[in-house]
Design an enzyme around this catalytic site. Structure first.
Site, PDB file in Angstrom:
ATOM      1  N   SER A 233      37.567 -72.909 -29.264  1.00  0.00           N
ATOM      2  CA  SER A 233      38.481 -72.915 -28.114  1.00  0.00           C
ATOM      3  C   SER A 233      37.748 -72.552 -26.820  1.00  0.00           C
ATOM      4  O   SER A 233      37.876 -73.244 -25.802  1.00  0.00           O
ATOM      5  CB  SER A 233      39.667 -71.977 -28.353  1.00  0.00           C
ATOM      6  OG  SER A 233      39.255 -70.748 -28.880  1.00  0.00           O
ATOM      7  N   HIS A 263      40.190 -72.851 -37.299  1.00  0.00           N
ATOM      8  CA  HIS A 263      40.111 -71.889 -36.178  1.00  0.00           C
ATOM      9  C   HIS A 263      41.436 -71.113 -36.143  1.00  0.00           C
ATOM     10  O   HIS A 263      41.807 -70.491 -37.125  1.00  0.00           O
ATOM     11  CB  HIS A 263      39.812 -72.695 -34.901  1.00  0.00           C
ATOM     12  CG  HIS A 263      39.379 -71.893 -33.712  1.00  0.00           C
ATOM     13  ND1 HIS A 263      39.031 -70.572 -33.769  1.00  0.00           N
ATOM     14  CD2 HIS A 263      39.249 -72.249 -32.401  1.00  0.00           C
ATOM     15  CE1 HIS A 263      38.703 -70.146 -32.560  1.00  0.00           C
ATOM     16  NE2 HIS A 263      38.830 -71.143 -31.702  1.00  0.00           N
ATOM     17  N   HIS A 309      33.440 -66.450 -41.716  1.00  0.00           N
ATOM     18  CA  HIS A 309      33.314 -66.554 -40.258  1.00  0.00           C
ATOM     19  C   HIS A 309      31.975 -67.178 -39.913  1.00  0.00           C
ATOM     20  O   HIS A 309      30.990 -66.992 -40.631  1.00  0.00           O
ATOM     21  CB  HIS A 309      33.426 -65.178 -39.592  1.00  0.00           C
ATOM     22  CG  HIS A 309      33.789 -65.269 -38.150  1.00  0.00           C
ATOM     23  ND1 HIS A 309      32.853 -65.392 -37.160  1.00  0.00           N
ATOM     24  CD2 HIS A 309      35.006 -65.301 -37.536  1.00  0.00           C
ATOM     25  CE1 HIS A 309      33.462 -65.480 -35.993  1.00  0.00           C
ATOM     26  NE2 HIS A 309      34.780 -65.430 -36.194  1.00  0.00           N
ATOM     27  N   ARG A 318      38.818 -56.618 -35.961  1.00  0.00           N
ATOM     28  CA  ARG A 318      40.219 -56.914 -35.620  1.00  0.00           C
ATOM     29  C   ARG A 318      41.084 -56.778 -36.876  1.00  0.00           C
ATOM     30  O   ARG A 318      42.228 -56.337 -36.815  1.00  0.00           O
ATOM     31  CB  ARG A 318      40.321 -58.329 -35.021  1.00  0.00           C
ATOM     32  CG  ARG A 318      39.523 -58.482 -33.731  1.00  0.00           C
ATOM     33  CD  ARG A 318      39.473 -59.919 -33.251  1.00  0.00           C
ATOM     34  NE  ARG A 318      38.783 -60.794 -34.189  1.00  0.00           N
ATOM     35  CZ  ARG A 318      38.647 -62.110 -34.029  1.00  0.00           C
ATOM     36  NH1 ARG A 318      39.151 -62.712 -32.974  1.00  0.00           N
ATOM     37  NH2 ARG A 318      38.003 -62.828 -34.929  1.00  0.00           N
ATOM     38  N   ASP A 373      42.506 -63.488 -38.966  1.00  0.00           N
ATOM     39  CA  ASP A 373      43.651 -64.284 -39.410  1.00  0.00           C
ATOM     40  C   ASP A 373      44.163 -63.859 -40.790  1.00  0.00           C
ATOM     41  O   ASP A 373      45.262 -64.230 -41.182  1.00  0.00           O
ATOM     42  CB  ASP A 373      43.281 -65.773 -39.428  1.00  0.00           C
ATOM     43  CG  ASP A 373      42.963 -66.287 -38.032  1.00  0.00           C
ATOM     44  OD1 ASP A 373      43.605 -65.816 -37.084  1.00  0.00           O
ATOM     45  OD2 ASP A 373      42.078 -67.135 -37.893  1.00  0.00           O
TER      46      ASP A 373
END
Ligand code: CMX
Length: 434
Positions: A233, A263, A309, A318, A373
Site C-alpha cells: 500500500s 496484505h 511476513h 502490533r 492481522d
C-alpha cells in the site's frame, strides 16, 4: 508549541539540507545489490527507496521516528500523525489545533454519499471506500495549485492540505460505509471537540458504555498507521504520488493494494479461518484439532492468514500490543481464546511445513510468527463488529495516515518519479550464458 504546519515549515528546509548533504557526500555509494531471485521475488530485501516516517526492523518490528511501537502505544492517532511527520510529539496546544483542523474539514460532500448509495448492495466495502476517496479528487488542493503554476517548494504544503482534508473525512466515510453497507441505520456525523479515535468509534455506532471500544479504536488507528515504505500500500501510494498525482489518486491506489488477501485483507481472512475452525470443532478447538485444521489448509494450497511476513522475523509487536488489550478487556471471549490457542500451535506447524517444503525443493517459510492481522479482527468481533469483510476499511483509515505522511515527506524532499529498470528473462539468461 506551534501548529503542525508551522513545525513543518521550520523542519522542511532542514530535511532538505540534510538530504542534499548526504547526496553530495555519499550519493554514489552502494547500499544494496539485487540477485536474480530478488528480481523475480518481489524485490524482497532490496533497499531501493527512502522512508523517514518509520522503519521495520526484522527482529524488533515497527519503530516510528525512533520510538519502538510498544513504547508509544498510548498515543492517539492525531499524535501519531504529528510524530510521523515531525519526529516530535505535539503538546496539548498543538494536538488541540490539529483536532480543530479535523473538525473544520470533516464534512463529506453530498455527491459522495449519493455515489455510495448508488453502488450495488454486494459491493465490497473496500471498493466503496476507495471509490469515495477517488471521486473527491476534484477537491484536491494540490491539483488546483498545480494548475495555477505552484512552485516546487510548495508541493508539500499543498499535499498537507489534501492530507488533512482526506484524514478528516476518512473516519466519517468509513463509518458511514459500515452503517450503509450493513444496514445499521443512518450515517452519523463527526462530533466537534471529540478526538479522532473516539469520533470514529462513535460514528460506527457501536454501544460503548465504558469507553473500551473508543480505547480500542485509538489503539487500532495508532498500530496500523505506518509500516515503513516498501509494503504494497505505501509503495503503491509512493509510486503514484511520484508522478505528482495528488493525494486522492495516490491514497486510493495504495488502499486498492491494501485490499489484497496477502496484505490488509488478511485480517478478514483470519477471522474467517478462526470462525470456520470453531464451527468445525464446536467451540474453542484443542491444539490437536488446530494442527489438523492448519495442515488441511496448507495441503489445500492456501496460506494460514495472519502468519508470516515479508520483513518481520519475530512476533509482530502490533500482535503483542493487541494481545495485551485482549487480555484486559476480553479474556473470556471464545474467539480471542481461539486466537490464543492458534498462537500456541501455528508457529510449530508452519515450521514443520516449511521443512517439508524445503525437502520438496521449495522456499522455506521465512517467518512462522503472527503478524497484526492474526489478532486485530478478534477484538473487533468482540465489540459486535461481526462483518469481517469490513475490517480492511478500518485498517485503511489508519494506514492512510502513514501514506499521507510519506507523500508529504516525498514532496518536501522532492523525491523523483519512481522508475526502476526492468529486464527481461532473455536478458537475465544472456548474463549467465558463459
Ligand atoms: N502460510 C502458508 N505459507 C506461507 C505463509 C503462511 N502463513 N507465509 C509464507 N508462506 C509461504 C509463501 O507463500 C511462499 O511460498 P511460495 O514460495 O510457494 O510462493 C513461501 O512460504 C516463502 O514466503 P516468505 O518468504 O516466508 O514470505 P513472503 O515474503 O513471500 O510473503 C506474506 C509474506 C505475508 C505474503 C506471507 O507470509 C503470507 O502469505 N502470509 C499469510 C497472509 C498474511 O497474513 N498477510 C498479511 C501480512 C501483513 C500485512 O501486510 O498486512
Amino acid at each position: 508549541m506551534a501548529t503542525l504546519q508551522e513545525v513543518l515549515q521550520e523542519l522542511v528546509p532542514a530535511y532538505r539540507k540534510e538530504v542534499a548533504e548526504l547526496l553530495k557526500e555519499h550519493g554514489d555509494e552502494v547500499i544494496s545489490q539485487v540477485t536474480v531471485r530478488q528480481a523475480y521475488g518481489g524485490m524482497r530485501g532490496v533497499k531501493g527507496m527512502i522512508c523517514d516516517t518509520s522503519v521495520v526492523e526484522p527482529d524488533k518490528g515497527l519503530i516510528v521516528r525512533g520510538h519502538p511501537l510498544l513504547e508509544i502505544k498510548h498515543l492517539w492517532p492525531e499524535e501519531v500523525f504529528f510524530l510521523l511527520l515531525t519526529g516530535q510529539l505535539p503538546d496539548a496546544e498543538a494536538k488541540a489545533a490539529l483536532q480543530r483542523e479535523f473538525d473544520r474539514r470533516s464534512q463529506v460532500p453530498a455527491y459522495v454519499w449519493n455515489l455510495l448509495k448508488a453502488m450495488e448492495p454486494d459491493t465490497h466495502p473496500m471498493c466503496m471506500l476507495d471509490t469515495a476517496i477517488l471521486v473527491m479528487e476534484r477537491e484536491s488542493v494540490f491539483h488546483k495549485w498545480y494548475d495555477r503554476g505552484m512552485k516546487r517548494d510548495d508541493f508539500w504544503l499543498a499535499m498537507l492540505g489534501d492530507a488533512l482534508n482526506i484524514l478528516a473525512k476518512l473516519p466519517v466515510l468509513a463509518a458511514g460505509i459500515y452503517r450503509m453497507r450493513y444496514n445499521h441505520g443512518s450515517v452519523m456525523h463527526w462530533t466537534h471537540g471529540l478526538d479522532y479515535g473516539a469520533n470514529f468509534a462513535n460514528m460506527l455506532g457501536i454501544a460503548d458504555p465504558a469507553g473500551a471500544f473508543a480505547k480500542l479504536m485509538r489503539l487500532y488507528l495508532n498500530f496500523h498507521a505506518d509500516h515503513e515504505g516498501g509494503n504494497v500500500s505505501a509503495n503503491t501510494c509512493h509510486t503514484v504520488g511520484s508522478a505528482l498525482s495528488d493525494a486522492y489518486y495516490a491514497v486510493s491506489a495504495g488502499l486498492n493494494g491494501l485490499a489484497g488477501p496477502l496484505h490488509g485483507l488478511a485480517n478478514q481472512e483470519c477471522v474467517g479461518w478462526i470462525l470456520q475452525t470453531m464451527e468445525k470443532f464446536g467451540g474453542v478447538p484443542t491444539e490437536q484439532q488446530l494442527r489438523e485444521m492448519a495442515f488441511e489448509t496448507l495441503r489445500s494450497g492456501r496460506v494460514i492468514p495472519g502468519y508470516g511476513h515479508a520483513v518481520l522475523r519475530v512476533t509482530d509487536p502490533r500482535y503483542t500490543g493487541f494481545h495485551e488489550f485482549g487480555q484486559i478487556y476480553l479474556p473470556e471471549d471464545p474467539v480471542f481464546q481461539t486466537v490464543d490457542a492458534v498462537f500456541n500451535v501455528i508457529p510449530k506447524v508452519l515450521q514443520e511445513y516449511s521443512e517439508e517444503r524445503v525437502k520438496a525443493g521449495k522456499n522455506p517459510i521465512a517467518n512462522c510468527w503472527p503478524n497484526v492481522d492474526a489478532i486485530s479482527g478478534s477484538l473487533l468481533y468482540h465489540f459486535g463488529m461481526t462483518e469481517f469483510p469490513y475490517y480492511t476499511v478500518m485498517f485503511s483509515v489508519s494506514r492512510a495516515m502513514g501514506m499521507l505522511a510519506q507523500l508529504i515527506m516525498n514532496r518536501a524532499l522532492g523525491t523523483a518519479i519512481t522508475r526502476p529498470k526492468s529486464v527481461s528473462t532473455e536478458w537475465v539468461k544472456a548474463q549467465f550464458k558463459s
